[in-house]
Design a protein around this motif. Structure first.
Motif, short mmCIF file in Angstrom:
data_model
loop_
_atom_site.label_atom_id
_atom_site.label_comp_id
_atom_site.label_asym_id
_atom_site.label_seq_id
_atom_site.Cartn_x
_atom_site.Cartn_y
_atom_site.Cartn_z
N LEU A 8 -3.73 1.27 -8.64
CA LEU A 8 -3.24 2.45 -7.94
C LEU A 8 -2.60 2.08 -6.60
CD1 LEU A 8 -6.06 5.05 -8.66
CD2 LEU A 8 -3.71 5.08 -9.51
N VAL A 9 -3.19 1.11 -5.91
CA VAL A 9 -2.59 0.65 -4.65
C VAL A 9 -1.19 0.11 -4.91
CG1 VAL A 9 -2.76 -1.11 -2.83
CG2 VAL A 9 -4.77 0.23 -3.46
N ARG A 10 -1.07 -0.69 -5.95
CA ARG A 10 0.25 -1.27 -6.29
C ARG A 10 1.24 -0.17 -6.64
NH1 ARG A 10 2.77 -2.24 -10.92
NH2 ARG A 10 0.93 -2.04 -12.25
N VAL A 11 0.84 0.75 -7.49
CA VAL A 11 1.73 1.81 -7.93
C VAL A 11 2.10 2.72 -6.76
CG1 VAL A 11 1.85 3.89 -9.39
CG2 VAL A 11 0.94 1.76 -10.32
N PHE A 12 1.14 3.04 -5.92
CA PHE A 12 1.41 3.90 -4.77
C PHE A 12 2.47 3.29 -3.85
CE2 PHE A 12 0.71 5.42 -0.47
CZ PHE A 12 0.80 6.78 -0.66
N HIS A 13 2.40 1.98 -3.67
CA HIS A 13 3.37 1.29 -2.81
C HIS A 13 4.67 0.96 -3.54
CE1 HIS A 13 0.96 0.86 0.82
NE2 HIS A 13 -0.08 0.73 0.01
N ASP A 14 4.76 1.36 -4.80
CA ASP A 14 5.96 1.15 -5.62
C ASP A 14 6.34 -0.33 -5.67
OD1 ASP A 14 7.98 2.04 -7.32
OD2 ASP A 14 9.40 2.27 -5.68
N LEU A 15 5.34 -1.17 -5.95
CA LEU A 15 5.57 -2.60 -6.05
C LEU A 15 5.30 -3.06 -7.48
CD1 LEU A 15 3.67 -3.77 -2.83
CD2 LEU A 15 6.13 -3.50 -3.10
N ASN A 16 5.99 -4.12 -7.87
CA ASN A 16 5.67 -4.71 -9.16
C ASN A 16 4.60 -5.77 -8.96
OD1 ASN A 16 6.94 -7.23 -8.50
ND2 ASN A 16 8.92 -6.35 -9.07
N LYS A 17 4.10 -6.32 -10.04
CA LYS A 17 2.99 -7.28 -9.95
C LYS A 17 3.38 -8.55 -9.21
CE LYS A 17 0.77 -5.41 -13.99
NZ LYS A 17 0.52 -5.55 -15.40
N THR A 18 4.63 -8.97 -9.34
CA THR A 18 5.10 -10.16 -8.64
C THR A 18 5.08 -9.93 -7.12
OG1 THR A 18 6.50 -10.77 -10.51
CG2 THR A 18 7.03 -11.77 -8.38
N GLN A 19 5.54 -8.76 -6.70
CA GLN A 19 5.54 -8.44 -5.27
C GLN A 19 4.13 -8.37 -4.71
OE1 GLN A 19 7.84 -4.88 -5.96
NE2 GLN A 19 9.61 -5.72 -4.83
N VAL A 20 3.21 -7.78 -5.47
CA VAL A 20 1.81 -7.72 -5.03
C VAL A 20 1.22 -9.12 -4.96
CG1 VAL A 20 -0.51 -6.95 -5.65
CG2 VAL A 20 1.42 -5.38 -5.83
N ALA A 21 1.52 -9.94 -5.96
CA ALA A 21 1.01 -11.31 -5.98
C ALA A 21 1.43 -12.07 -4.72
CB ALA A 21 1.49 -12.04 -7.23
N GLU A 22 2.69 -11.93 -4.33
CA GLU A 22 3.18 -12.59 -3.12
C GLU A 22 2.50 -12.03 -1.88
OE1 GLU A 22 7.40 -12.00 -3.29
OE2 GLU A 22 7.64 -13.42 -4.95
N ARG A 23 2.29 -10.72 -1.85
CA ARG A 23 1.70 -10.07 -0.68
C ARG A 23 0.24 -10.46 -0.47
NH1 ARG A 23 2.21 -3.71 0.91
NH2 ARG A 23 4.32 -4.37 1.41
N VAL A 24 -0.51 -10.60 -1.57
CA VAL A 24 -1.95 -10.87 -1.45
C VAL A 24 -2.32 -12.33 -1.68
CG1 VAL A 24 -2.55 -8.49 -2.04
CG2 VAL A 24 -2.51 -10.22 -3.84
N GLY A 25 -1.35 -13.14 -2.08
CA GLY A 25 -1.62 -14.57 -2.25
C GLY A 25 -2.33 -14.94 -3.54
N LEU A 26 -2.04 -14.20 -4.59
CA LEU A 26 -2.59 -14.50 -5.92
C LEU A 26 -1.42 -14.64 -6.89
CD1 LEU A 26 -5.46 -11.84 -5.93
CD2 LEU A 26 -5.72 -14.31 -5.61
#
Length: 113
Positions: A8-26
């Motif tokens: 939900l955090v990812r979807v709310f921020h309108d990010l894809n999984k790659t963008q989240v991975a870069e943001r959180v370091g995973l």
């Protein structure tokens, strides 16, 4: 569930999984496994999300509780409420930086009377 809260955090921020991975370091694959529930969400992962999205770990826990069995409208309402609180906090911080702001507002109110 925590995995749903992270999604939900990812979807709310309108990010894809790659963008989240870069943001959180995973890795993207790890994000996918977390969101699907294939991997357990650890406190370290929660901290990475908290740091990456500038939100408290407690908010992630709260979202997880709300996401667990809550209707979609309630989940959206909870997510939006969190953003509104952050925005109000930002406004309070910005106006606190100007010590005369309150005086000017009071002066305008007095002049209007």
């Amino acid at each position: 569930m925590l995995n749903e809260a992270l999604r939900l955090v990812r979807v709310f921020h309108d990010l894809n999984k790659t963008q989240v991975a870069e943001r959180v370091g995973l890795s993207k694959s790890y994000i996918t496994e977390l969101e699907r529930g294939d991997k357990k969400v650890t406190i370290e992962v929660l901290q990475k999300y908290a740091d990456g999205f500038n939100i408290p770990v407690s908010s992630l826990m709260f979202f997880a509780e709300q996401a667990d069995g809550a209707p979609a409208a309630d989940r959206v309402r909870t997510a939006v409420a969190g953003k509104v609180v952050k925005m109000l906090d930002w406004i309070a911080t910005v106006t606190a930086d100007d010590p005369d702001e309150g005086d000017r507002h009071g002066e305008k109110v007095r002049q209007a009377r």
